[in-house]
Scaffold this active site. Structure first.
Site, mmCIF file in Angstrom:
data_model
loop_
_atom_site.group_PDB
_atom_site.id
_atom_site.type_symbol
_atom_site.label_atom_id
_atom_site.label_comp_id
_atom_site.label_asym_id
_atom_site.label_seq_id
_atom_site.Cartn_x
_atom_site.Cartn_y
_atom_site.Cartn_z
ATOM 1 N N CYS A 1 1.020 -1.116 -0.009
ATOM 2 C CA CYS A 1 0.121 0.174 0.059
ATOM 3 C C CYS A 1 0.776 1.224 -0.021
ATOM 4 O O CYS A 1 1.797 1.403 0.837
ATOM 5 C CB CYS A 1 -0.806 -0.016 1.276
ATOM 6 N N HIS B 1 -8.640 7.681 2.726
ATOM 7 C CA HIS B 1 -8.119 9.122 2.906
ATOM 8 C C HIS B 1 -8.942 9.895 2.499
ATOM 9 O O HIS B 1 -9.954 9.918 1.676
ATOM 10 C CB HIS B 1 -7.042 9.003 2.044
HETATM 11 P P1 AMP Z 1 -8.181 8.825 -4.615
HETATM 12 O O1 AMP Z 1 -8.351 8.798 -6.140
HETATM 13 O O2 AMP Z 1 -9.281 9.505 -3.846
HETATM 14 O O3 AMP Z 1 -7.946 7.378 -4.389
HETATM 15 O O4 AMP Z 1 -7.004 9.517 -4.217
HETATM 16 C C1 AMP Z 1 -5.657 9.235 -4.197
HETATM 17 C C2 AMP Z 1 -4.870 10.333 -4.523
HETATM 18 O O5 AMP Z 1 -3.519 9.855 -3.946
HETATM 19 C C3 AMP Z 1 -4.637 11.050 -5.745
HETATM 20 O O6 AMP Z 1 -5.076 12.399 -5.748
HETATM 21 C C4 AMP Z 1 -3.160 10.909 -5.954
HETATM 22 O O7 AMP Z 1 -2.654 12.117 -6.570
HETATM 23 C C5 AMP Z 1 -2.610 10.990 -4.519
HETATM 24 N N1 AMP Z 1 -1.329 10.289 -4.667
HETATM 25 C C6 AMP Z 1 -1.108 8.766 -5.154
HETATM 26 N N2 AMP Z 1 0.282 8.649 -4.771
HETATM 27 C C7 AMP Z 1 0.688 9.602 -4.090
HETATM 28 C C8 AMP Z 1 1.982 9.850 -3.371
HETATM 29 N N3 AMP Z 1 3.189 8.929 -3.604
HETATM 30 N N4 AMP Z 1 2.108 11.081 -2.601
HETATM 31 C C9 AMP Z 1 1.210 11.955 -2.524
HETATM 32 N N5 AMP Z 1 -0.095 11.621 -3.115
HETATM 33 C C10 AMP Z 1 -0.276 10.515 -3.939
HETATM 34 ZN ZN ZN Z 2 -2.394 1.337 3.741
#
Ligand code: AMP
Ligand code: ZN
Length: 114
Positions: free
Chosen positions: A4, A100
């Protein structure tokens, strides 16, 4: 959860731009911001979504909203307003299966979402 991405961020195995941390939650800047302020707030315990929370998990979600309000106040978003978003599952647009909350602000956000 070993694979994850958010668990890896919590463990410090992947770098993040940290905004807030305590024993229960971590807040960090989204890597692909959709607004001038785009912060993700996550519980430190791996849970996929609100559908899998236990009693303690629901309490942590309440704590996340307190943290979000504190962050919003610190960033002076409280007068203008902002948005908190929680995407769930495929139709909800969830891409990271670790619950999140997106805190979005700093511009006029449109509604409804696509
Ligand atoms: P969701 O589409 O609601 O699952 O949101 C996931 C979010 O995580 C997206 O806005 C991505 O840009 C963000 N995300 C994915 N990987 C990372 C990372 N390594 N650091 C910061 N944000 C991330
Ligand atoms: Zn996790």
């Amino acid at each position: 959860m070993d694979q994850c991405v958010f668990c890896k961020i919590i463990k410090g195995e992947i770098p993040s731009s940290k905004v807030y941390e305590d024993d229960k939650v971590l807040a960090f800047n989204d890597i692909n911001p959709e607004a001038p302020v785009h912060i993700l707030i996550v519980p430190k315990t791996h849970v996929q979504s609100i559908m899998e929370l236990d009693e303690n998990g629901y309490n942590i979600i309440g704590h996340i909203f307190k943290v979000a309000s504190d962050i919003a106040k610190n960033l002076k978003l409280d007068k203008r307003g902002f948005r908190i978003v929680n995407n769930i599952g495929e139709d909800g647009g969830q891409t990271v299966p670790h619950i999140h909350f997106h805190l979005l602000g700093g511009r006029n956000l449109q509604w409804p979402p696509g």
